[in-house]
Design a protein around this motif. Structure first.
Motif, short mmCIF file in Angstrom:
data_model
loop_
_atom_site.label_atom_id
_atom_site.label_comp_id
_atom_site.label_asym_id
_atom_site.label_seq_id
_atom_site.Cartn_x
_atom_site.Cartn_y
_atom_site.Cartn_z
N GLN A 196 2.20 9.22 -5.34
CA GLN A 196 1.81 10.60 -5.05
C GLN A 196 3.01 11.54 -5.07
O GLN A 196 2.92 12.68 -5.56
CB GLN A 196 1.10 10.66 -3.68
CG GLN A 196 -0.26 10.01 -3.66
CD GLN A 196 -1.24 10.70 -4.58
OE1 GLN A 196 -1.44 11.91 -4.50
NE2 GLN A 196 -1.87 9.93 -5.46
N ALA B 193 -6.04 10.43 9.93
CA ALA B 193 -5.80 11.39 8.85
C ALA B 193 -6.25 12.82 9.18
O ALA B 193 -5.49 13.76 8.92
CB ALA B 193 -6.45 10.90 7.56
N ARG C 253 0.83 -1.21 0.00
CA ARG C 253 0.00 0.00 0.00
C ARG C 253 0.86 1.26 0.00
O ARG C 253 0.41 2.33 -0.45
CB ARG C 253 -0.95 0.01 1.20
CG ARG C 253 -0.26 0.16 2.55
CD ARG C 253 -1.27 0.40 3.67
NE ARG C 253 -0.61 0.39 4.97
CZ ARG C 253 -0.46 -0.69 5.73
NH1 ARG C 253 -0.95 -1.84 5.33
NH2 ARG C 253 0.15 -0.62 6.89
N THR C 254 2.10 1.15 0.48
CA THR C 254 2.97 2.33 0.53
C THR C 254 3.45 2.73 -0.86
O THR C 254 3.97 3.84 -1.04
CB THR C 254 4.16 2.05 1.48
OG1 THR C 254 3.65 1.61 2.75
CG2 THR C 254 5.01 3.28 1.71
N GLU D 90 2.52 8.53 5.35
CA GLU D 90 1.40 7.60 5.37
C GLU D 90 0.78 7.57 6.76
O GLU D 90 1.48 7.62 7.77
CB GLU D 90 1.90 6.20 4.98
CG GLU D 90 0.81 5.14 4.90
CD GLU D 90 1.38 3.79 4.47
OE1 GLU D 90 1.64 3.62 3.28
OE2 GLU D 90 1.59 2.93 5.35
N THR D 91 -0.54 7.47 6.82
CA THR D 91 -1.22 7.36 8.09
C THR D 91 -2.47 6.50 7.90
O THR D 91 -2.66 5.90 6.83
CB THR D 91 -1.57 8.75 8.65
OG1 THR D 91 -2.05 8.63 9.97
CG2 THR D 91 -2.60 9.45 7.77
N SER D 92 -3.32 6.43 8.91
CA SER D 92 -4.55 5.64 8.81
C SER D 92 -5.74 6.54 8.56
O SER D 92 -5.67 7.76 8.73
CB SER D 92 -4.77 4.85 10.11
OG SER D 92 -5.13 5.73 11.17
N ALA E 292 -4.96 3.02 1.62
CA ALA E 292 -3.81 3.89 1.79
C ALA E 292 -4.26 5.33 1.96
O ALA E 292 -5.09 5.84 1.19
CB ALA E 292 -2.88 3.77 0.58
N HIS E 293 -3.68 6.01 2.96
CA HIS E 293 -3.97 7.41 3.24
C HIS E 293 -2.63 8.14 3.38
O HIS E 293 -1.83 7.80 4.25
CB HIS E 293 -4.79 7.56 4.52
CG HIS E 293 -6.13 6.90 4.45
ND1 HIS E 293 -6.29 5.52 4.47
CD2 HIS E 293 -7.38 7.42 4.32
CE1 HIS E 293 -7.58 5.24 4.38
NE2 HIS E 293 -8.26 6.36 4.28
N VAL E 294 -2.42 9.11 2.53
CA VAL E 294 -1.15 9.83 2.50
C VAL E 294 -1.43 11.33 2.67
O VAL E 294 -2.20 11.92 1.91
CB VAL E 294 -0.39 9.58 1.19
CG1 VAL E 294 0.87 10.45 1.11
CG2 VAL E 294 -0.02 8.10 1.07
N LEU F 171 2.12 6.08 -1.72
CA LEU F 171 2.90 7.25 -1.31
C LEU F 171 3.92 7.61 -2.38
O LEU F 171 4.11 8.79 -2.71
CB LEU F 171 3.59 6.96 0.03
CG LEU F 171 4.37 8.10 0.69
CD1 LEU F 171 4.40 7.93 2.21
CD2 LEU F 171 5.81 8.17 0.19
N ASN G 282 7.90 7.40 5.99
CA ASN G 282 6.95 6.33 6.33
C ASN G 282 7.09 6.06 7.83
O ASN G 282 7.66 5.06 8.26
CB ASN G 282 7.24 5.08 5.51
CG ASN G 282 6.11 4.08 5.60
OD1 ASN G 282 4.99 4.41 5.97
ND2 ASN G 282 6.38 2.83 5.25
#
Length: 278
Positions: A104, A246, A97-98, A240-242, A270-272, A101, A185
């Motif tokens: 992006q 976020a 999932r990273t 990256e976070t949850s 994934a949340h960036v 990042l 990360n």
């Protein structure tokens, strides 16, 4: 992906009983992995069989996997960003999932020439960024000496430099005000939730790469606070976070003076958080 190991997978054919046919041996490997709770037993069997040729080596790999060792540590590598990233025991295994990042970062700064991979672990993010940019000055840093040793192997062919130390303290002073992509990360699991992680993470990865403090955002706050002094004008910080964290992470970035937005990939969970120095 979490898999729950069972104590007694079926034994593989012993070399002393005569060499089994390739299909029979493969079937035995699949059966042993499936009995150990590996959901993707067929795929894992193919990878193990391709990584080891001697029956004893294959049997040892299957035994480790059945006991709960992450597949990537059994193989010695993880796929990330189209590259095989060397991983070793005690080093954080990069998550697919990273890759979001990385995507992006490349979209935000496609012409970046100075890149920093902070909290680099195996160096997977930095390696993927440098490969995607073509030519870039790459620096990576981690507080864990084991991660630094591993990262050096993964960025050597890209000309990357890896430094040991706590966040920005590890970086050469000459990078101040020059960094165009700062990828971090950071660990973001709340301390009280470490025990709820799948065994593959909880039992095989360093706590320093997982534990983000009481609310999981301690390291993120430190990175956001220090980033503006290292970023070039227009340079970006990506963390990256949850999903749950976020909104607070966005506020932290904004409070640090960064122009901030949240990028989400639902398919990869994934949340960036992306912050740009004005």
């Amino acid at each position: 992906m979490s898999r729950t190991p069972f104590p007694s997978p079926p034994p593989l054919p012993s070399p002393s009983s005569g060499p089994p046919s390739p299909p029979a041996f493969r079937a035995a490997v699949v059966a042993a992995l499936r009995a150990a709770g590996c959901v993707f037993a067929e795929d894992e069997a193919e990878l193990i069989l391709s990584a080891a040729s001697a029956p004893d080596d294959i049997a040892a790999a299957v035994e480790r996997r059945a006991a709960g060792t992450p597949l990537e540590l059994v193989l010695g590598w993880a796929e990330f960003g189209g590259r095989r990233i060397t991983v070793e025991p005690g080093v954080f295994v990069p998550r697919r999932r990273t890759e979001f990042l990385v995507e992006q970062a490349l979209a935000q700064a496609p012409g970046a020439t100075v890149v920093v991979d902070l909290c680099c672990g195996s160096g997977a993010v930095g390696a993927a960024l440098a490969a995607g940019l073509g030519e870039a000055e790459l620096h990576a840093a981690d507080i864990d000496p084991a991660a630094v040793r591993c990262a050096r192997r993964n960025v050597a062919d890209l000309g990357g430099q890896v430094h040991t130390g706590d966040l920005f303290e590890a970086l050469p002073a000459g990078l101040r005000g020059r960094v165009e992509i700062l990828a971090a990360n950071v660990p973001y699991v709340p301390t009280d939730e470490i025990g709820l992680l799948p065994p593959e993470a909880r039992d095989h990865e360093p706590r320093v790469a997982l534990d983000g403090g009481a609310d999981g955002l301690d390291v993120l706050r430190r990175v956001a606070a220090g980033a503006p002094g290292w970023l070039a004008p227009g340079g970006c910080l990506l963390v990256e976070t949850s999903r749950r964290q976020a909104p607070v992470a966005v506020d932290v970035f904004t409070g640090a003076g960064l122009l901030t937005r949240l990028a989400v990939c639902e398919e990869r969970y994934a949340h960036v958080v992306i912050g740009v120095r004005p």
